[in-house]
Structures are given as structure tokens and as C-alpha cells.
Write a protein that holds these residues in place. Sequence first.
Motif, PDB file in Angstrom:
ATOM      1  N   VAL A 195      88.517   5.043  29.534  1.00 19.53           N
ATOM      2  CA  VAL A 195      87.300   4.209  29.549  1.00 19.53           C
ATOM      3  C   VAL A 195      86.127   4.835  30.284  1.00 19.53           C
ATOM      4  O   VAL A 195      85.041   4.259  30.297  1.00 19.53           O
ATOM      5  N   VAL A 196      86.329   6.008  30.905  1.00 18.95           N
ATOM      6  CA  VAL A 196      85.244   6.562  31.727  1.00 18.95           C
ATOM      7  C   VAL A 196      84.566   7.735  31.020  1.00 18.95           C
ATOM      8  O   VAL A 196      84.979   8.167  29.943  1.00 18.95           O
ATOM      9  N   LYS A 201      88.860  11.702  35.784  1.00 23.38           N
ATOM     10  CA  LYS A 201      89.775  11.367  34.685  1.00 23.38           C
ATOM     11  C   LYS A 201      89.354  12.056  33.383  1.00 23.38           C
ATOM     12  O   LYS A 201      90.187  12.593  32.659  1.00 23.38           O
ATOM     13  N   ASP A 227      89.272  -1.875  28.631  1.00 22.90           N
ATOM     14  CA  ASP A 227      90.249  -2.374  29.602  1.00 22.90           C
ATOM     15  C   ASP A 227      91.147  -3.457  29.025  1.00 22.90           C
ATOM     16  O   ASP A 227      92.318  -3.534  29.357  1.00 22.90           O
ATOM     17  N   SER A 243      93.377   2.635  35.616  1.00 25.99           N
ATOM     18  CA  SER A 243      93.448   2.601  37.079  1.00 25.99           C
ATOM     19  C   SER A 243      94.659   1.751  37.463  1.00 25.99           C
ATOM     20  O   SER A 243      95.084   0.863  36.709  1.00 25.99           O
ATOM     21  N   LYS A 300      94.936  -2.048  37.066  1.00 28.60           N
ATOM     22  CA  LYS A 300      94.957  -2.729  35.768  1.00 28.60           C
ATOM     23  C   LYS A 300      96.364  -2.967  35.221  1.00 28.60           C
ATOM     24  O   LYS A 300      96.519  -3.356  34.074  1.00 28.60           O
ATOM     25  N   ARG A 351      81.322  -7.665  40.507  1.00 25.93           N
ATOM     26  CA  ARG A 351      82.237  -7.281  39.408  1.00 25.93           C
ATOM     27  C   ARG A 351      83.470  -6.613  39.992  1.00 25.93           C
ATOM     28  O   ARG A 351      83.368  -5.737  40.845  1.00 25.93           O
ATOM     29  N   GLN A 370      87.661  -5.182  38.901  1.00 27.20           N
ATOM     30  CA  GLN A 370      88.674  -4.901  37.886  1.00 27.20           C
ATOM     31  C   GLN A 370      89.644  -6.088  37.868  1.00 27.20           C
ATOM     32  O   GLN A 370      89.626  -6.918  38.771  1.00 27.20           O
ATOM     33  N   PHE A 421      85.292  -2.369  32.461  1.00 24.82           N
ATOM     34  CA  PHE A 421      84.443  -1.300  32.998  1.00 24.82           C
ATOM     35  C   PHE A 421      83.249  -1.049  32.072  1.00 24.82           C
ATOM     36  O   PHE A 421      82.115  -0.899  32.533  1.00 24.82           O
ATOM     37  N   ASN A 425      83.088   1.065  43.258  1.00 20.60           N
ATOM     38  CA  ASN A 425      83.681   2.168  42.505  1.00 20.60           C
ATOM     39  C   ASN A 425      83.454   3.454  43.284  1.00 20.60           C
ATOM     40  O   ASN A 425      82.542   3.513  44.107  1.00 20.60           O
ATOM     41  N   ASN A 442      82.089   7.457  39.171  1.00 18.28           N
ATOM     42  CA  ASN A 442      82.010   6.426  38.127  1.00 18.28           C
ATOM     43  C   ASN A 442      80.645   5.745  38.136  1.00 18.28           C
ATOM     44  O   ASN A 442      80.066   5.446  37.088  1.00 18.28           O
ATOM     45  N   LEU A 454      90.929   4.335  44.598  1.00 15.47           N
ATOM     46  CA  LEU A 454      91.041   4.205  43.144  1.00 15.47           C
ATOM     47  C   LEU A 454      91.831   5.392  42.600  1.00 15.47           C
ATOM     48  O   LEU A 454      91.422   6.546  42.752  1.00 15.47           O
ATOM     49  N   TYR A 483      94.977   6.526  39.329  1.00 18.58           N
ATOM     50  CA  TYR A 483      95.385   6.247  37.953  1.00 18.58           C
ATOM     51  C   TYR A 483      96.845   6.610  37.729  1.00 18.58           C
ATOM     52  O   TYR A 483      97.395   7.450  38.436  1.00 18.58           O
TER      53      TYR A 483
END
Length: 333
Positions: free
Chosen positions: A35-36, A42, A74, A92, A95, A171, A173, A194, A211, A215, A236, A238
Motif C-alpha cells: 500500500v505504500v 517497504k 488495507d 504493517s 493490521k 487517523r 491503522q 492508508f 507514521n 510514509n 512500525l 511489517y
Amino acid sequence: MQRREWLGACAGAALLPAARAAMPQPEITLRFSHVVAEETPKGLAANRFKVLLEQRSSGRIGVQVFPNAQLYGDSDEMRALQLGAVDLVAPSLSKFGRIGLPEFELFDLPFLFDDLSAVRRITLGPLGQRLLQGLERQGLVGLGYFDNGFKQMSANRPLLEPKDFVGLRMRVQASQVIAAQMRALGARPVTLAFSETRQALASGVVDGTENPVSNFWTQGMHQVQSDVSLTNHGYLGYAVVTNQRLWQSLARTERGLINQALQEALGFANQIADTQNDKALAALRQTSSVHIHRPTPEQRQRLRQAVQPVQQQLASRLGQRYIKDLQAALNKG
Ligand code: LMR
């Protein structure tokens, strides 16, 4: 430096020359969705994995990388993986609670890790391995962990101590630990994907977020937020995950090649994660519309105190045994 120039420089650096050489048609193609942006730890790790695996397998195993939630975001990437619509994702650790593995939210406990070597005591130790094994309950296989780094807070005002958060919509996650952290600070957590975050900040649906800086910068959040506070309040990271059916269908040599390329790519990501965040921070410092703040040790201590109840509040969700093992592993260091 403009954001576009910075992005270009990073993307070029990610490609090894041999990757550009002609390769035969792959017999297996792995679709890797994330997603990034490509210029994050990542994104660079996924691209490095592609290059390494295609080289090592002499083009027999190909990798298609889909960054920036191009394929799945996400809310659906895990489901897509379970259904076999993609082959690899790297969400991450925050999630995994939403797919029935809330113990992964241990990593979200605020002010838990003093540094990355403390993170390694978990990810490389028995607890980290047990967490990955838990993915089997969902038909998934965990192939390894890697870092982005420590998170910073942003809003249109400095966020240096608990009173600064009062009334803000932040906001988060989809992690109940992070939501509880925001509540403990006096803010209202709003769970958003995200890929929707920048727009939600721009339109005022939310007031702020957290974040690592890489990011923040690569999503252009600095164009819609005026203040970044270097709180380093949480980690953060993954996990790279694949589908059990796919994994079992591969020959041992193929699994070996994939694992080897992946472990090397994850090692590379861990090496460059800090640099990517430092580069993004340096670029941010040159952006006149953004103010960077650093809490004093006293202010940081007040933040830490305010979020202390979170662990107790979430203990039954995280599991007492996991918390005990976590503390024991951290105390060993
Ligand atoms: C987020 O959703 O805030 C990030 O964790 C996205 C990511 O994968 O780095």
C-alpha cells in the motif's frame, strides 16, 4: 529538493543493472501487493526482492510488484491473499488484528521499544516465530519481519504533550492498541485505510495522524499538515505473508530461492529504513510550510505517562501470556 526529484533518485537506486537485462518468460509469477510508495523501506524491499529472485532463478520465477494500493488496500489485501488473487503482501503488524490475530498488536504498544535492537529481541526470538506460526490459523504463511522505524505525530499544530491532543481526530491503522493510545492522549481515533489518509487530512475529515517520516513524505502529507512532532512514540514494522496453498504447491528448491531472496531483501530494508526516514526528514526540513518540533525529555515523559494504561486496558485482547513473554524477552537485553 522537490518531492519528485527525491522520488526519482530513490527509484533509480533501487534497480540493479542486471535487472534490466532480458529475461526469459517466467514459469511462475508472484504478485506482490502493498500500500505504500516505491521509495519507502517497504517499496524498496519489494523491488529488491523482485530483482534478486529473478536473477537467482535465472528468470524462472518472476515477481510483479503493485505498490500504492494499486491492486488492493488495507481493507482487502489480506482477503485477496487468502483467495489467491495475490501471492505476497507485507502489511504493517498493526493490521493483523482485523484477521483474528490481535496478538500482533503487541508491537503497537506505545513506548515499548527503546531502539531497533529491542525489536530484534522479539522478531528474531521465539515469540516472534510463534506469532508468525499463528498465521497458519488463517491459511497463511509468515516469511519474515522487517522495519520501517519509529512513528512521529502530525497535525496542524505541535503535538508535544497530552494536552495538545485533546479533541483532535487522529487517523489510525486498524489496531485497537493504537486507538487506545490516541484515546489515552485525549484524541479521537478514526480508523482509515492508508490510501485514504492524505485526502482525509486535506478535507479535514481527520486533523492529524502518526507514521514514520518516509510514509508521511512520500504520500505528500506535508502538503496538508503544517506540523510534525518527533515523538518516536511507537514502532512500525511489517510481516511478509503468503498463502499456504501456494506455498505448499511450490517445489522445495523454489521455496528455497524465494526465501533466500526475501531474507536478503528484508535485510536490505532494515539497513536502509533509517536512511530513508532521515532523508525524508531532511527533505521535510527544507519545506517551508512544515514546522518540525522535538519534545523535551519532560514532555516526552508526560506522553509516556499518559499512555501507560493502554497495556492494561488491552491485556485480555493481546493475551496475558504474550505480554509476559514480551516483557521477559525485552528484559533479557
Ligand atoms: C499505515 O497504514 O499507516 C502504514 O502502516 C502503511 C504502511 O504499510 O507502512
